[in-house]
Scaffold this motif. Sequence first.
Motif, short mmCIF file in Angstrom:
data_model
loop_
_atom_site.label_atom_id
_atom_site.label_comp_id
_atom_site.label_asym_id
_atom_site.label_seq_id
_atom_site.Cartn_x
_atom_site.Cartn_y
_atom_site.Cartn_z
N ARG A 1 0.93 -1.41 0.19
CA ARG A 1 -0.27 0.20 0.01
C ARG A 1 0.87 1.04 0.16
NH1 ARG A 1 -4.50 -3.30 4.06
NH2 ARG A 1 -5.64 -3.45 2.49
N ARG A 2 1.96 1.21 0.68
CA ARG A 2 3.19 2.76 0.69
C ARG A 2 3.09 2.39 -0.08
NH1 ARG A 2 7.44 0.84 4.53
NH2 ARG A 2 8.58 0.89 2.50
N PHE A 3 3.20 1.46 -1.24
CA PHE A 3 4.14 1.84 -2.55
C PHE A 3 2.69 2.10 -4.24
CE2 PHE A 3 8.24 0.28 -1.31
CZ PHE A 3 9.12 0.98 -1.95
N GLY A 4 1.57 2.27 -4.12
CA GLY A 4 0.26 2.46 -4.13
C GLY A 4 0.04 1.08 -4.91
N PHE A 5 0.14 -0.11 -4.03
CA PHE A 5 -0.52 -1.14 -4.89
C PHE A 5 -2.15 -1.05 -4.21
CE2 PHE A 5 3.36 -2.99 -5.17
CZ PHE A 5 3.36 -3.29 -6.50
#
Length: 158
Positions: A123-127
């Motif tokens: 989630r931190r990487f935008g998934f």
Amino acid sequence: MSAVLLPAIEGLPMRLDDVDEVLAIEEDLYPFPWTRGNFVDSIASGYSAWGYRVDGELVGYFVLMMAVDEAHLLNISVAAQRQRMGFGARLLNHARQGARQAGATSLLLEVRPSNEKALALYRRFGFRQIGVRRAYYPAAQGREDALVLKHVLAEDSA
């Protein structure tokens, strides 16, 4: 004030000689690990399989499969004693860069809903979640769903 030095990390394509070390990490981390055959087949099939080492010690690895303009992250793991040190982020960045260079516009993966550390990283990487695969993973009590996550690689440069 002294600077904090990050350990020198070396990323190398995974070879058959690495599989024993990879399996040791895999079997330590997961109750239902990938098998030797899964890794050997991935290497033989030409998937993008990488191991990361610090001072010769294998600290993590990933396996990425390309399919036309989409990449599928099949496995990404960091040794238990090396977690929470930034290695997962480095591996994920490498996988994203490799996918982009191979012409992928998106990166897909499956993750157990119970794997909260991995979910937080993704989630931190935008998934973003795009689906659920029911009863996808073996579990202690039957089967566990997989969340299907997608990252649009074009968003990395935005």
